[in-house]
Design a protein around this motif. Structure first.
Motif, PDB file in Angstrom:
ATOM      1  N   ASP A 220      -5.731  -5.269   2.724  1.00  0.00           N
ATOM      2  CA  ASP A 220      -6.319  -4.999   4.014  1.00  0.00           C
ATOM      3  C   ASP A 220      -6.478  -5.826   5.145  1.00  0.00           C
ATOM      4  O   ASP A 220      -7.255  -6.240   4.473  1.00  0.00           O
TER       5      ASP A 220
ATOM      6  N   GLN B   8      -5.178  -1.185  -1.656  1.00  0.00           N
ATOM      7  CA  GLN B   8      -5.618  -0.929  -0.622  1.00  0.00           C
ATOM      8  C   GLN B   8      -6.838  -1.913   0.439  1.00  0.00           C
ATOM      9  O   GLN B   8      -6.966  -2.656   1.250  1.00  0.00           O
TER      10      GLN B   8
ATOM     11  N   ILE C  43       1.012  -1.260  -0.076  1.00  0.00           N
ATOM     12  CA  ILE C  43      -0.465   0.093   0.833  1.00  0.00           C
ATOM     13  C   ILE C  43       0.965   0.897   0.315  1.00  0.00           C
ATOM     14  O   ILE C  43       0.267   2.161  -0.789  1.00  0.00           O
TER      15      ILE C  43
ATOM     16  N   ASP D   4      -6.105   2.604  -4.305  1.00  0.00           N
ATOM     17  CA  ASP D   4      -6.786   2.618  -3.115  1.00  0.00           C
ATOM     18  C   ASP D   4      -7.757   0.649  -3.848  1.00  0.00           C
ATOM     19  O   ASP D   4      -7.400   0.312  -2.376  1.00  0.00           O
TER      20      ASP D   4
END
Length: 451
Positions: free
Chosen positions: A445, A441, A368, A438
């Motif tokens: 995540d 991520q 990220i 984005d």
């Protein structure tokens, strides 16, 4: 063939990416996030745009020493050019005297002109290359529109032919195109990029699509050549930053004690130094060194490449601290997890715990941060070049284009196209990188995956 330092590092980075892809192929904890990215329309469109820019950058990273005649018939036996320059030969060699607006037939400023009968008049001289096929200036607008439509139509036709051949090849192989929306979005993006690129190539044979600068050089050529500089700043700086951030961050969080104190002291001290002053001092030292060793830097291209390399190194040394803090905090949490404590109890060596248990569980933060830092580094180059402590003035970069255009914004009439071209290309690259960040991520995540 000439291999510059940045060229070698670029292809080394490509090799490392391919090696990582081969190593991670089939890993379940990697395959699931990648599948999620592959099904995301926005992420795949952004990745397609980024790969388009990367392809241009790689073509511009294969250099060789030209032979024969160069620009306007000059000897080019010592000229270092790239494969991209071969494609852009019309843009490179068809220069003008000074400023000209996009799709213009004449220079942007009035000059004293001599007519065929010897009379002198005050007016706008015709361009040497741009629109020279147009005999009647009244037909200029219609001709420019007709050439643009023709270029787009031909690009659409060629892309349709390639799509049919690709689709036919899949049918012969017994395969079908993926049915999800991401594949269709990627197909439309490739179609748009191909049509736009083909139309620009076609129209550039007749006009300066984005005008010319103060010395008459094509602005479209400058914007395209600046892609390599932006990519190198973003990727090579990351390549230099990652080992420092990963090693120091993990060691500080895992061992704590005096090792943690020493690493914290190091990056706290580094953060206390104004980065702009540090970069300016380092660039000045590089310039002094090259001035005292002129025999080692006989070519302008080599000198500019060395300054670009040192700028990447300086940015890498000054930008690893943020990721190091994140990795330290994550490692402090991971070292207290049950599986790490169990490995301790079983007598596993600390180096093995770091490699097998800590490093794989912090890679989502690394991925990220890498994508997020890429866009910020591209913008940093533009800012540094704007204040004359960035890349060499002879290097094509968006920052140098903005720096060269800032004084022309106040003139009358205003020269706006250099700044606009740099803004559009930089916006496309940085926006694609941010959209991909984005998506990465969301996919990597762990909190989102567990949720």
């Amino acid at each position: 063939m000439i291999i510059l330092w940045t060229d070698a590092l670029v292809f080394l980075l490509c090799f490392m990416v391919l090696a990582c892809a081969v190593y991670l192929h089939g890993k379940e904890h990697i395959r699931r996030p990648l599948q999620q990215i592959g099904q995301n329309k926005t992420g795949m469109v952004a990745l397609t745009v980024l790969l388009f820019f990367v392809g241009i950058g790689l073509l511009d990273s294969i250099h060789y020493q030209a032979s024969g005649k160069g620009i306007q018939g000059a000897e080019a036996s010592h000229e270092i050019i790239s494969l991209l320059d071969i494609w852009a030969t019309p843009l490179r060699e068809h220069g003008e005297k000074t400023y000209s607006a996009p799709f213009a037939l004449t220079l942007y400023s009035k000059e004293m002109m001599s007519t065929a009968d010897g009379a002198v008049s005050w007016g706008y001289p015709r361009l040497v290359f741009g629109g020279r096929h147009v005999d009647d200036p009244k037909q200029h607008t219609a001709d420019a529109v007709q050439k643009t439509i023709t270029g787009l139509a031909q690009g659409l036709g060629w892309s349709g032919l390639i799509a049919l051949l690709f689709w036919g090849g899949l049918k012969l192989g017994g395969k079908n195109l993926p049915a999800h929306g991401a594949a269709q979005a990627v197909s439309l993006t490739v179609l748009a990029l191909f049509c736009t690129a083909y139309a620009l190539c076609y129209v550039s044979q007749y006009y300066h699509v984005l005008g010319t600068d103060k010395v008459g050089e094509d602005v479209l050529y400058q914007a395209i050549k600046s892609i390599r500089t932006g990519l190198i700043i973003g990727t090579l700086t990351t390549l230099i930053m990652l080992p420092l951030a990963i090693i120091f961050g993990i060691l500080a969080g895992f061992f704590r004690g005096w090792i943690d104190d020493l690493i914290q002291y190091a990056y706290t001290t580094l953060n206390s130094i104004p980065s702009v002053l540090l970069i300016a001092a380092s660039i000045l030292m590089v310039q002094v060194y090259m001035a005292n060793h002129e025999e080692a830097f006989t070519s302008i291209v080599v000198r500019a490449d060395m300054r670009l390399l040192f700028l990447c190194m300086i940015l890498g040394v000054t930008s690893w601290t943020g990721l190091c803090r994140l990795l330290r905090a994550e490692t402090l949490k991971l070292r207290e997890m049950e599986y790490v404590q169990a490995a301790y109890a079983l007598g596993v060596k600390p180096a093995t715990i770091l490699i097998r248990h800590i490093l794989p569980n912090v890679m989502h933060i690394v991925l990220i941060s890498v994508v997020l830092d890429f866009s910020s580094l591209v913008l940093a180059e533009a800012v540094l070049s704007y204040i004359n402590i960035g890349v060499d003035p002879t290097t094509y970069s968006w920052g140098n284009m903005i720096n060269g255009a800032r004084l022309e914004m106040a003139r009358e009439p205003m020269v706006w196209w250099s700044l606009s071209a740099a803004f559009i290309f930089m916006l496309a690259l940085v926006l694609a990188a941010n959209l991909l960040a984005d998506t990465v991520q969301q996919a990597f995540d762990p909190r989102r995956i567990n949720g």
